[in-house]
Design a protein around this motif. Structure first.
Motif, short mmCIF file in Angstrom:
data_model
loop_
_atom_site.label_atom_id
_atom_site.label_comp_id
_atom_site.label_asym_id
_atom_site.label_seq_id
_atom_site.Cartn_x
_atom_site.Cartn_y
_atom_site.Cartn_z
N ARG A 41 -3.20 17.47 -7.49
CA ARG A 41 -3.93 16.32 -6.16
C ARG A 41 -4.84 15.25 -6.94
NH1 ARG A 41 -3.45 17.11 -0.57
NH2 ARG A 41 -3.47 14.76 -0.77
N GLY A 42 -5.59 15.94 -7.42
CA GLY A 42 -7.02 15.56 -8.17
C GLY A 42 -8.24 15.95 -7.72
N VAL A 43 -9.21 15.88 -7.75
CA VAL A 43 -10.30 16.69 -7.05
C VAL A 43 -11.48 15.26 -7.40
CG1 VAL A 43 -12.82 18.04 -7.65
CG2 VAL A 43 -9.85 18.71 -8.00
N VAL A 44 -12.54 15.47 -6.14
CA VAL A 44 -13.33 13.86 -6.31
C VAL A 44 -14.81 15.17 -5.86
CG1 VAL A 44 -12.81 13.30 -4.30
CG2 VAL A 44 -13.90 11.82 -5.17
N GLY A 45 -15.46 14.56 -6.92
CA GLY A 45 -16.62 14.71 -6.73
C GLY A 45 -17.72 13.74 -6.15
N VAL A 46 -18.58 14.21 -4.81
CA VAL A 46 -19.48 13.24 -4.17
C VAL A 46 -21.08 13.37 -4.47
CG1 VAL A 46 -20.36 12.27 -2.08
CG2 VAL A 46 -17.87 12.35 -2.18
N ARG A 47 -21.94 11.89 -5.16
CA ARG A 47 -22.64 12.48 -5.39
C ARG A 47 -23.17 11.46 -4.55
NH1 ARG A 47 -24.47 14.58 -10.20
NH2 ARG A 47 -23.57 15.52 -11.52
N ALA A 48 -24.00 11.69 -3.38
CA ALA A 48 -24.53 11.33 -2.25
C ALA A 48 -25.91 11.46 -1.18
CB ALA A 48 -23.51 10.20 -1.21
N GLY A 49 -26.26 11.39 -1.10
CA GLY A 49 -27.59 11.34 0.53
C GLY A 49 -28.64 12.06 -0.31
N SER A 50 -29.72 12.09 0.56
CA SER A 50 -31.23 12.41 0.00
C SER A 50 -31.80 13.15 1.05
CB SER A 50 -31.71 10.91 -0.52
OG SER A 50 -31.95 10.18 0.25
N ALA A 51 -32.77 13.05 1.22
CA ALA A 51 -33.71 14.02 2.18
C ALA A 51 -33.68 12.46 3.29
CB ALA A 51 -35.52 13.94 1.73
N THR A 52 -34.30 11.35 3.12
CA THR A 52 -34.32 10.31 3.67
C THR A 52 -32.84 10.04 4.59
OG1 THR A 52 -35.34 9.24 1.53
CG2 THR A 52 -35.00 7.42 3.68
N VAL A 71 0.81 -1.23 0.17
CA VAL A 71 0.49 -0.03 -0.04
C VAL A 71 0.63 1.64 0.04
CG1 VAL A 71 -1.99 1.32 1.66
CG2 VAL A 71 -1.71 -1.18 0.75
N ALA A 72 1.78 1.45 1.26
CA ALA A 72 2.91 2.63 1.17
C ALA A 72 3.50 2.82 -0.08
CB ALA A 72 4.18 2.34 1.57
N GLY A 73 3.69 1.50 -1.00
CA GLY A 73 4.72 1.67 -2.46
C GLY A 73 2.79 1.86 -4.66
N LEU A 74 1.48 2.27 -3.27
CA LEU A 74 0.89 2.48 -4.60
C LEU A 74 0.17 3.72 -4.10
CD1 LEU A 74 -0.44 -0.75 -4.45
CD2 LEU A 74 0.68 0.12 -6.81
N LEU A 75 0.18 4.03 -2.70
CA LEU A 75 -0.71 5.92 -2.32
C LEU A 75 0.72 6.23 -2.83
CD1 LEU A 75 -0.97 5.31 1.35
CD2 LEU A 75 -2.91 6.10 -0.77
N PRO A 76 -0.84 7.25 -3.87
CA PRO A 76 -0.42 8.51 -4.05
C PRO A 76 0.01 9.37 -3.14
CG PRO A 76 -2.43 8.31 -4.54
CD PRO A 76 -2.63 7.68 -3.45
N ARG A 77 1.77 10.69 -3.65
CA ARG A 77 2.51 11.06 -2.03
C ARG A 77 2.59 12.70 -3.22
NH1 ARG A 77 8.08 8.16 -0.84
NH2 ARG A 77 8.28 9.65 0.05
N PRO A 78 2.33 13.16 -2.07
CA PRO A 78 1.87 15.09 -2.95
C PRO A 78 3.60 15.54 -3.17
CG PRO A 78 1.87 14.51 -0.23
CD PRO A 78 1.39 13.57 -0.81
N ARG A 79 3.71 16.05 -3.93
CA ARG A 79 5.32 16.55 -4.89
C ARG A 79 4.89 17.71 -4.34
NH1 ARG A 79 2.54 13.75 -9.53
NH2 ARG A 79 2.38 16.02 -9.60
N PRO A 80 6.80 18.73 -4.57
CA PRO A 80 6.22 19.63 -3.68
C PRO A 80 5.75 20.56 -4.14
CG PRO A 80 8.72 18.17 -3.56
CD PRO A 80 8.00 17.99 -3.79
N ASP A 81 5.90 20.53 -5.75
CA ASP A 81 5.22 21.55 -6.78
C ASP A 81 3.35 21.01 -7.46
OD1 ASP A 81 5.56 18.58 -7.86
OD2 ASP A 81 5.65 19.48 -9.96
N ASP A 82 2.99 19.99 -5.95
CA ASP A 82 1.94 19.69 -6.43
C ASP A 82 0.66 21.45 -5.86
OD1 ASP A 82 0.46 17.82 -7.49
OD2 ASP A 82 1.18 16.25 -5.19
N GLY A 110 -7.86 14.27 2.68
CA GLY A 110 -6.42 14.66 2.20
C GLY A 110 -5.97 13.50 1.70
N LEU A 111 -6.41 12.83 1.14
CA LEU A 111 -6.06 11.91 -0.56
C LEU A 111 -6.01 12.34 -1.72
CD1 LEU A 111 -6.80 8.78 1.22
CD2 LEU A 111 -4.16 9.74 1.03
N ALA A 112 -7.14 13.09 -1.90
CA ALA A 112 -7.45 13.91 -3.26
C ALA A 112 -7.34 15.48 -2.28
CB ALA A 112 -8.68 14.20 -3.32
N GLY A 113 -6.70 15.95 -3.72
CA GLY A 113 -6.57 18.07 -3.51
C GLY A 113 -7.98 18.83 -2.99
#
Ligand code: NAX
Ligand code: ADP
Length: 445
Positions: free
Chosen positions: A214-225, A198-209, A240-243
């Protein structure tokens, strides 16, 4: 290996097995040991190990449960002072350990009646040690099949087999101890990530990021219920894993109150669609798919997946996968790996089937063994979908995002639990701490 004398591997296996049994018992002298002996090499391993233990002062009896047995191994047991005897009922405390050497890695699932009749009258409080696998489980499938034995400790040789990783067989193995006997092994058909992987695969922030690189994630979840499912999917994404995290849905006000970092609609590198979306699920899925970015499809959105989705990670639990495939939930639970693999082929994408041991089917198969049964709590799956989405946005391929996310989720559950109960909120809070521990141990930060 070719230069090893005949039987040398079996001797090494037997020595490893005898050591594991001695460790379990906390000593050998005067201990009472029953060997369940089948017709093949598995029985041979048990008999040779019995010989080692008898020579060190244990009382060892072998129950020969087939019409043939390993002759040399039985002779070795006898020379060491061990004996054969007929099966009999064993009450609690009658013997210290039973060694299951009935069937090994070459066997078909299920047990013959003669073995079942011998084993049923043994008190369930007597510890069982299985040689290679508990007899009767599906070695190459992890399926429970018909009848099978259960072990407190399974001692296996060379490499883990699928049955040690995939439920329900894995649950019959107890603790699995791997003994290196110098085998020359082919590549494993199933993988299980460890912390270093996992340590080898996990994205690491670089100094120039910056946050967009670092990537933007969108969440479409939840409702009135289910506004909570929206909050929890965001909590998994906002670790903190995406930007950056964007939220689209009817729980926007609540999400902003709890997560001031989260912003509204806009461009994303990956979507998470489905937790708690109820009647809005189909529209959310269609809009996310139209963006042509990788996506996690969970919960209510899974029922709307009808065509292959090559960039997707589907994250069903057994009930949801059963509904998607039109089969009974029990059928999925009896053969989780097979159903996850079938679904991956059918929907042309990665399928992560949640459970005690989570299976990830894609270009290969991975199984996550990290975690704790305390994770069986409402909303834990919502956190997982958000977390995988963040890893997709950060640039991991769907198969890696699913398996790394699943490992982090299990490790965060274990860390948050510390042996006690947890909520999905506790779980999400523990994710950055798990990543921090990985960074310190493996990245030297
Ligand atoms: N705080 C919240 O707002 C929460 C909302 N949730 C939402 O509640 C809705 C219903 O979700 P459910 O997962 O209960 O689905 P369902 O109630 O639709 O369950 C579908 C089928 O799966 C079976 N099943 C349920 N959980 C299972 C499991 N863990 N393993 C195997 N089989 C299982 C059920 O018996 C049923 O046959 C979804 O929208 C979900 O996202 C849940 O995520 C829990 C937390
Ligand atoms: N017995 C268990 N042992 C370990 N992990 C479990 C167990 N049961 C469930 N989990 C994990 O908890 C999460 C539950 O997800 P899910 O069933 O979708 O619940 P919810 O919809 O309430 O979020 C999954 O990640 C699953 O792997």
């Amino acid at each position: 290996m070719a230069t090893l004398p005949d039987g040398a591997l079996m001797q090494r296996a037997a020595t490893g097995l005898a050591t594991a049994v001695a460790d379990l018992l906390g000593g050998v002298y005067g201990r009472r040991i029953v060997l369940l002996v089948g017709p093949g090499d598995n029985g041979g391993d048990a008999l040779y190990a019995g010989g080692v233990l008898a020579r060190r002062g244990a009382s060892v009896e072998a129950w020969l449960l087939a019409d043939t047995w390993h002759d040399d191994a039985l002779a070795a047991l006898r020379r060491a002072g061990g004996r054969t005897s007929a099966p009999r009922p064993l009450r609690a405390g009658a013997v210290d350990v039973v060694v299951d050497g009935v069937f090994g890695i070459g066997a078909r699932p299920g047990l013959p009646p003669r073995v079942a009749e011998a084993v049923i009258p043994i008190s369930s409080s007597i510890p069982f040690v299985a040689v290679d696998v508990p007899s009767g489980v599906g070695v190459d499938t992890g399926e429970g099949g018909g009848m099978h034995l259960r072990a407190d400790l399974t001692v296996t040789f060379g490499t883990h087999k699928i049955a040690h990783l995939a439920d329900p067989a894995a649950q019959a193995c107890g603790v699995v101890e791997l003994v290196d006997i110098g085998l020359d092994l082919p590549p494993a058909p199933v993988e299980s990530l460890g912390e270093a992987d996992v340590a080898g695969l996990l994205p690491r922030p670089r100094p120039d990021d910056h946050k967009y690189t670092r990537g933007v994630v969108g969440v479409r979840a939840g409702s009135a219920t289910y506004p909570g499912a929206g909050l929890l999917a965001v909590a998994g994404a906002n670790t903190g894993l995406a930007g950056m995290v964007r939220y689209v849905g009817s729980a926007a006000e609540t999400v902003k109150q709890h997560h001031p970092e989260v912003v509204g609609p806009g461009r994303v590198q990956a979507w998470v669609v489905g937790p708690g979306t109820a009647d809005d699920a189909e529209q959310h899925l269609a809009e996310a798919v139209a963006d042509d970015v990788p996506l996690v499809v969970d919960a209510d959105a899974l029922g709307h997946v009808t065509a292959p989705l090559p960039q997707a990670v589907l994250t069903p639990h057994a009930g949801e996968l059963a509904a998607m495939l039109g089969v009974e939930r029990k059928a999925v639970e009896a053969a989780p790996l097979r159903h996850a693999t079938d679904a991956a082929a059918r929907f042309g994408c990665v399928v992560l089937l949640k459970g005690n041991h989570t299976g990830i089917a894609g270009e290969r198969v991975r199984i996550t063994t990290a975690g704790t049964p305390w994770l069986a709590t409402a909303g834990a799956g919502d956190v997982l979908s958000g977390l995988i989405g963040a890893l997709l946005a950060a640039g991991l391929a769907p198969f890696d995002a699913a398996s790394v996310g699943s490992w982090l989720h299990g490790a965060a559950g274990t860390l948050a639990s510390d042996g006690g109960p947890i909520t999905a909120t506790d779980l999400a809070r523990a994710i950055p701490r798990v990543v921090q521990q990985i960074a310190v141990r493996h990245w030297g930060l």
